[in-house]
Each structure stands twice: as C-alpha cells, then as structure tokens.
Design an enzyme around this catalytic site. Sequence first.
Site, PDB file in Angstrom:
ATOM      1  N   ARG A  15       0.800  -0.952  -0.367  1.00  0.00           N
ATOM      2  CA  ARG A  15       0.011  -0.322   0.049  1.00  0.00           C
ATOM      3  C   ARG A  15       0.596   1.133  -0.080  1.00  0.00           C
ATOM      4  O   ARG A  15       1.781   1.396   0.399  1.00  0.00           O
ATOM      5  CB  ARG A  15      -0.691  -0.167   0.879  1.00  0.00           C
ATOM      6  CG  ARG A  15      -1.896  -1.090   1.315  1.00  0.00           C
ATOM      7  CD  ARG A  15      -2.913  -1.298   2.335  1.00  0.00           C
ATOM      8  NE  ARG A  15      -1.216  -1.163   3.709  1.00  0.00           N
ATOM      9  CZ  ARG A  15      -2.954  -1.712   5.056  1.00  0.00           C
ATOM     10  NH1 ARG A  15      -3.446  -1.512   5.164  1.00  0.00           N
ATOM     11  NH2 ARG A  15      -1.855  -2.634   5.607  1.00  0.00           N
ATOM     12  N   LYS A  75       2.624   1.643   7.232  1.00  0.00           N
ATOM     13  CA  LYS A  75       3.414   0.738   8.428  1.00  0.00           C
ATOM     14  C   LYS A  75       4.081   2.256   9.330  1.00  0.00           C
ATOM     15  O   LYS A  75       5.032   2.860   8.932  1.00  0.00           O
ATOM     16  CB  LYS A  75       3.808  -0.038   8.365  1.00  0.00           C
ATOM     17  CG  LYS A  75       2.896  -1.143   6.959  1.00  0.00           C
ATOM     18  CD  LYS A  75       1.403  -1.415   8.082  1.00  0.00           C
ATOM     19  CE  LYS A  75       1.980  -2.590   8.932  1.00  0.00           C
ATOM     20  NZ  LYS A  75       0.560  -3.447   9.234  1.00  0.00           N
ATOM     21  N   TYR A  94      -0.118   4.018  10.163  1.00  0.00           N
ATOM     22  CA  TYR A  94      -0.191   3.113  12.001  1.00  0.00           C
ATOM     23  C   TYR A  94       0.688   2.548  11.812  1.00  0.00           C
ATOM     24  O   TYR A  94       1.839   2.361  12.035  1.00  0.00           O
ATOM     25  CB  TYR A  94      -0.218   1.974  10.317  1.00  0.00           C
ATOM     26  CG  TYR A  94      -2.467   1.970  10.153  1.00  0.00           C
ATOM     27  CD1 TYR A  94      -3.483   1.895  11.235  1.00  0.00           C
ATOM     28  CD2 TYR A  94      -2.358   0.757   9.327  1.00  0.00           C
ATOM     29  CE1 TYR A  94      -4.353   1.792  10.191  1.00  0.00           C
ATOM     30  CE2 TYR A  94      -3.521   1.254   8.125  1.00  0.00           C
ATOM     31  CZ  TYR A  94      -4.741   1.589   8.575  1.00  0.00           C
ATOM     32  OH  TYR A  94      -6.184   1.482   8.685  1.00  0.00           O
ATOM     33  N   HIS A  96       0.698   1.183  16.490  1.00  0.00           N
ATOM     34  CA  HIS A  96       0.249   0.036  16.214  1.00  0.00           C
ATOM     35  C   HIS A  96       1.310  -0.230  18.181  1.00  0.00           C
ATOM     36  O   HIS A  96       1.734  -1.367  18.830  1.00  0.00           O
ATOM     37  CB  HIS A  96      -0.085  -0.641  15.915  1.00  0.00           C
ATOM     38  CG  HIS A  96      -1.255  -1.590  15.330  1.00  0.00           C
ATOM     39  ND1 HIS A  96      -2.612  -1.106  16.110  1.00  0.00           N
ATOM     40  CD2 HIS A  96      -1.784  -0.960  13.950  1.00  0.00           C
ATOM     41  CE1 HIS A  96      -3.443  -1.699  14.460  1.00  0.00           C
ATOM     42  NE2 HIS A  96      -2.383  -1.177  13.468  1.00  0.00           N
ATOM     43  N   GLU A 118      -4.580   3.797  14.245  1.00  0.00           N
ATOM     44  CA  GLU A 118      -5.540   3.712  14.220  1.00  0.00           C
ATOM     45  C   GLU A 118      -6.565   4.085  15.937  1.00  0.00           C
ATOM     46  O   GLU A 118      -7.297   3.447  16.544  1.00  0.00           O
ATOM     47  CB  GLU A 118      -4.958   2.013  14.742  1.00  0.00           C
ATOM     48  CG  GLU A 118      -4.211   1.934  15.772  1.00  0.00           C
ATOM     49  CD  GLU A 118      -2.562   2.918  15.806  1.00  0.00           C
ATOM     50  OE1 GLU A 118      -2.423   2.921  14.266  1.00  0.00           O
ATOM     51  OE2 GLU A 118      -1.238   2.586  16.228  1.00  0.00           O
ATOM     52  N   ASP A 270      -5.524 -11.696  14.102  1.00  0.00           N
ATOM     53  CA  ASP A 270      -4.871 -10.462  14.534  1.00  0.00           C
ATOM     54  C   ASP A 270      -5.311 -10.244  15.886  1.00  0.00           C
ATOM     55  O   ASP A 270      -4.458  -9.362  16.851  1.00  0.00           O
ATOM     56  CB  ASP A 270      -4.810  -9.077  13.691  1.00  0.00           C
ATOM     57  CG  ASP A 270      -6.009  -7.978  14.196  1.00  0.00           C
ATOM     58  OD1 ASP A 270      -7.545  -8.720  13.913  1.00  0.00           O
ATOM     59  OD2 ASP A 270      -6.374  -7.255  13.785  1.00  0.00           O
TER      60      ASP A 270
HETATM   61  N1  LIG Z   1      -7.270 -10.699   9.658  1.00  0.00           N
HETATM   62  C1  LIG Z   1      -6.853  -8.672   9.610  1.00  0.00           C
HETATM   63  O1  LIG Z   1      -6.259  -8.510   8.022  1.00  0.00           O
HETATM   64  C2  LIG Z   1      -7.690  -8.187   9.747  1.00  0.00           C
HETATM   65  C3  LIG Z   1      -8.449  -7.075   9.531  1.00  0.00           C
HETATM   66  C4  LIG Z   1      -9.143  -5.887  10.056  1.00  0.00           C
HETATM   67  C5  LIG Z   1      -9.588  -6.116  11.242  1.00  0.00           C
HETATM   68  N2  LIG Z   1      -9.534  -7.730  11.859  1.00  0.00           N
HETATM   69  C6  LIG Z   1     -10.157  -8.586  13.242  1.00  0.00           C
HETATM   70  O2  LIG Z   1     -11.265  -8.752  13.275  1.00  0.00           O
HETATM   71  C7  LIG Z   1     -12.552  -8.511  14.016  1.00  0.00           C
HETATM   72  C8  LIG Z   1     -13.584  -8.055  13.829  1.00  0.00           C
HETATM   73  O3  LIG Z   1     -13.053  -6.877  13.426  1.00  0.00           O
HETATM   74  P1  LIG Z   1     -13.701  -5.543  13.616  1.00  0.00           P
HETATM   75  O4  LIG Z   1     -14.493  -4.194  12.883  1.00  0.00           O
HETATM   76  O5  LIG Z   1     -15.553  -5.823  12.703  1.00  0.00           O
HETATM   77  O6  LIG Z   1     -14.656  -5.117  14.723  1.00  0.00           O
HETATM   78  P2  LIG Z   1     -16.578  -4.942  15.388  1.00  0.00           P
HETATM   79  O7  LIG Z   1     -15.514  -4.425  17.004  1.00  0.00           O
HETATM   80  O8  LIG Z   1     -16.868  -3.906  14.176  1.00  0.00           O
HETATM   81  O9  LIG Z   1     -17.264  -6.095  15.301  1.00  0.00           O
HETATM   82  C9  LIG Z   1     -17.217  -7.212  16.247  1.00  0.00           C
HETATM   83  C10 LIG Z   1     -18.614  -7.154  16.573  1.00  0.00           C
HETATM   84  O10 LIG Z   1     -18.100  -8.858  17.467  1.00  0.00           O
HETATM   85  C11 LIG Z   1     -19.538  -8.877  18.689  1.00  0.00           C
HETATM   86  N3  LIG Z   1     -18.264  -9.877  19.583  1.00  0.00           N
HETATM   87  C12 LIG Z   1     -18.219  -9.333  20.640  1.00  0.00           C
HETATM   88  N4  LIG Z   1     -17.921 -10.962  21.113  1.00  0.00           N
HETATM   89  C13 LIG Z   1     -18.799 -11.317  20.859  1.00  0.00           C
HETATM   90  C14 LIG Z   1     -19.692 -13.253  21.046  1.00  0.00           C
HETATM   91  N5  LIG Z   1     -19.209 -13.348  22.155  1.00  0.00           N
HETATM   92  N6  LIG Z   1     -19.627 -13.743  20.285  1.00  0.00           N
HETATM   93  C15 LIG Z   1     -20.448 -12.944  19.304  1.00  0.00           C
HETATM   94  N7  LIG Z   1     -19.754 -11.388  19.096  1.00  0.00           N
HETATM   95  C16 LIG Z   1     -19.220 -11.455  19.361  1.00  0.00           C
HETATM   96  C17 LIG Z   1     -19.965  -7.271  19.160  1.00  0.00           C
HETATM   97  O11 LIG Z   1     -20.406  -6.861  19.831  1.00  0.00           O
HETATM   98  C18 LIG Z   1     -18.850  -6.282  17.775  1.00  0.00           C
HETATM   99  O12 LIG Z   1     -20.490  -6.156  17.265  1.00  0.00           O
HETATM  100  C19 LIG Z   1     -11.110  -8.083  14.892  1.00  0.00           C
HETATM  101  O13 LIG Z   1     -10.391  -8.725  15.738  1.00  0.00           O
HETATM  102  C20 LIG Z   1     -10.018  -7.371  13.988  1.00  0.00           C
HETATM  103  O14 LIG Z   1      -8.660  -6.592  14.442  1.00  0.00           O
HETATM  104  C21 LIG Z   1      -8.659  -8.045  11.371  1.00  0.00           C
END
Ligand SMILES: NC(=O)c1ccc[n+]([C@@H]2O[C@H](COP(=O)([O-])OP(=O)(O)OC[C@H]3O[C@@H](n4cnc5c(N)ncnc54)[C@H](O)[C@@H]3O)[C@@H](O)[C@H]2O)c1
Length: 375
Positions: A15, A75, A94, A96, A118, A270
């Site tokens: 990026r 980054k 970013y 972190h 972030e 993550d």
């Molecule tokens: N792997 C990647 O490249 C990547 C990229 C972006 C985000 N992420 C990760 O994805 C995850 C989700 O991010 P997001 O932006 O959607 O967050 P978000 O806060 O928008 O959504 C998370 C949801 O999980 C729900 N939740 C919490 N505990 C729960 C449970 N026990 N059962 C069911 N639902 C539950 C919350 O109520 C919330 O609605 C985060 O861990 C984020 O870091 C990873």
Amino acid sequence: MKVGVVKEIKPDEYRVALTPAGARELVQRGHDVLVEAGAGEGSAFLDDAYRAVGATLASSAEDVWREAELLLKVKEPLPSEYPLLREDLVLFTYLHLAASDELTHALIDGGAACVAYETVETDNHALPLLAPMSEIAGRLAAQAGAYFLEKPLGGRGLLLGGVPGVAPGRVLVIGGGIVGYNAAVIALGLGANVTILERSPDRMRHLDEILSGRVSLVMSSTLQIEESVVDADVVIGAVLIPGAVAPKLITRDMLGAMKDGSVLCDVAIDQGGSAETSRPTTHSEPVYVVDGVTHYCVANMPGAVPITSTKALTNVTLPYVEAIADHGLAEAVARDPALARGVNVLHGKVTYEAVAEAHGLEYRPLEDVLPLAPV
Ligand SMILES: NC(=O)c1ccc[n+]([C@@H]2O[C@H](COP(=O)([O-])OP(=O)(O)OC[C@H]3O[C@@H](n4cnc5c(N)ncnc54)[C@H](O)[C@@H]3O)[C@@H](O)[C@H]2O)c1
C-alpha cells in the site's frame, strides 16, 4: 505545508499512504507534495500519475523524510527509519504502539509528533481509519471461505452458492460488527445460506434493520456456537472485544464435530484468534488443517488487495491530512477531538494513555504538551 510520501519498506506491504487523487487535492489547496519515486507502484499508481497532478518526485526516501513537514506512511517506521525522525516532523501512519516497546522508545527519542491512524476515534467511539480495513477483511473472508471449499484445495468440494436444484452451503459468521457484516453481505451475494451470531442486542437490532429476512440473526452463546458450527461449511471468526485479546469461542472439541473439509476463516487472528487452534498465517501460506478443518488465519488480509486497500485507506485519511496541512497540527487537533485522540507521542512524551500503560511510561495529556491553538 510540505507533505511527504515514502515507499513502504515493510516486507509484503504494497500500500501507499496517498493516491494521485489525494495528492491533487493537497496541491490544489496550495501544499507541496513530495513523493518518493516508486512509492505507489505496489498499488498500481505510477510516478507519472503523481507528476501529472503537480506532485514532485524524489529519488530517495531520505530526501522526502528530510524535506517533509508532514510525512504520510501506511506502516510504522522500521529501525532503518528511526534516525530520520526529528522534532519538527508530524508523522501520520498506523503505529500500533501498545504492541512494541522498541518502536515506542524510538518515537519518544525521535521527538516527532506521531499521530496513529488506529487511535483516531470519534466521540461515539468509532475508529474511522480502521473501518475500511475491516470492511475489506470481511469481504475477503467470504471469498476465501468459498475458495478453500474447493476439493483440489483440500475443501469439502462444495460450491457455496449451490445451483438450481442443489442447496447452497452454510456460512456461520461469529461477530456481526464491521467484518461480520461485510462477510455476510458477500456470502449472501455468492448465494450462501448465512447465519450471524452476535451478542450485542443493539447491534443485532441494527443488523435486523439492514439485513432482515436475508440472514438468520441469533444471540451468541457457547451452546449456540457449539450447535451452529456442526452444520456450517464456512465459519468466519469476526469478534472483537475492544482492548482485549479475542475470546476463544471455538474450542478444539467443537472442531471435532465440524464437517470434514469445512473452512474456518479466523479474521480475529490479529487479536489472537477466536478458535483455540488458530495461529497466524501469511498470504504465501494462508491455510493449514486441524481435525479436517481448513484454517485460514491471515493476519494482514487487506495486504492481498493493495489497490483497493490503498484507495479505501486514503479515502478516510485524506480529510485528516488536509486538516493538518491546512491548519498545522496544533490547530487541527483543537478543531477535531477525533484527530486529537490520534496523537500518541509528541515532543518525546506519550500522550495516549493506553500506550503509556502498556509500557509503564509516564502519560502526559495532549493539552499539557501541545498548547492547543484557539479555534
Ligand atoms: N485479519 C485481518 O487482516 C483483519 C483485518 C481487519 C480487522 N480484523 C479483526 O477482525 C475482528 C473484528 O473487527 P471489526 O472491525 O468487525 O470489529 P467490530 O467491533 O466492528 O465488531 C466486533 C463484533 O463482535 C461482537 N462480539 C463480541 N463478542 C462476541 C461473542 N462472544 N459472540 C458474538 N459476537 C461477539 C461485538 O458485539 C461486535 O459487534 C477484530 O479482531 C479485528 O482486529 C482482522
């Protein structure tokens, strides 16, 4: 203001922090934009595109770091970049920092004003500069799930959308936030049968308003997860508990009850992952198998689609970049508390409480360190 953009040097990062469209906006507002040659290549933005909108190309990263007053990156700086930090520089990227002691100290020693994408946070606790990456990861998760269901890739050998006369596959999304909603929308588009488990009643009501009748919305609980994973062809882990590691909602025992060749896309990897058996993977080796279940646990999913990710990121960063460039950091943060929350380190002081706590450092409120200009 002189706004600099350098090429990312972190491995597998394609990026860039500013598109030619963004450069054009800044030039139009009277700012000088200095771009390192080749900075946009990984996202298919060639040097000529920046030249054409009035940006200046620099042959070396050092020139950009030295001349810029506001330096835009994607980054965090790497050790080879630490000596380039300086007192009168604003760094916007970013960071972190809670995860890295070394980087935090390098930024303190460097003296620059370090604003982290972030932690830019609106009054209603939204994180506008993280949201687009969640949207992308969610959409990719549904695609990855469909792809790894294919037999030659170790999957069950099921077409997620089915065909007329053959039932579609089942997608179970755990966590209906930004990732979960976007995963569900794409899975629906592919023709899958989609269930979302969520535990926030308010979020559930919202999902009901926008997806009513198209997905099953069910309250999340251990029992519900246990029952639902058994029928699923693809499970997407999309939970987040702010500031905490992801809860291990899918246990090793549950895995044993899942279908052979089903796919678990653990987007929450993550934050440690939402399954006991999840460990981070890379784009070059995205999957591994445990108890017959394909685990897709890529920790930086948006990195697979840098053209989309760069555009989505710069769409949301540009208004803040414009504010800093137009008014200077002091006035920009005085005008916008969301941007003020982004300032992590300033003049060698840690101005973001969670980062100070994470490293046992003194926390200094931003207004103590940066006299805020009256609006
Ligand atoms: N792997 C990647 O490249 C990547 C990229 C972006 C985000 N992420 C990760 O994805 C995850 C989700 O991010 P997001 O932006 O959607 O967050 P978000 O806060 O928008 O959504 C998370 C949801 O999980 C729900 N939740 C919490 N505990 C729960 C449970 N026990 N059962 C069911 N639902 C539950 C919350 O109520 C919330 O609605 C985060 O861990 C984020 O870091 C990873």
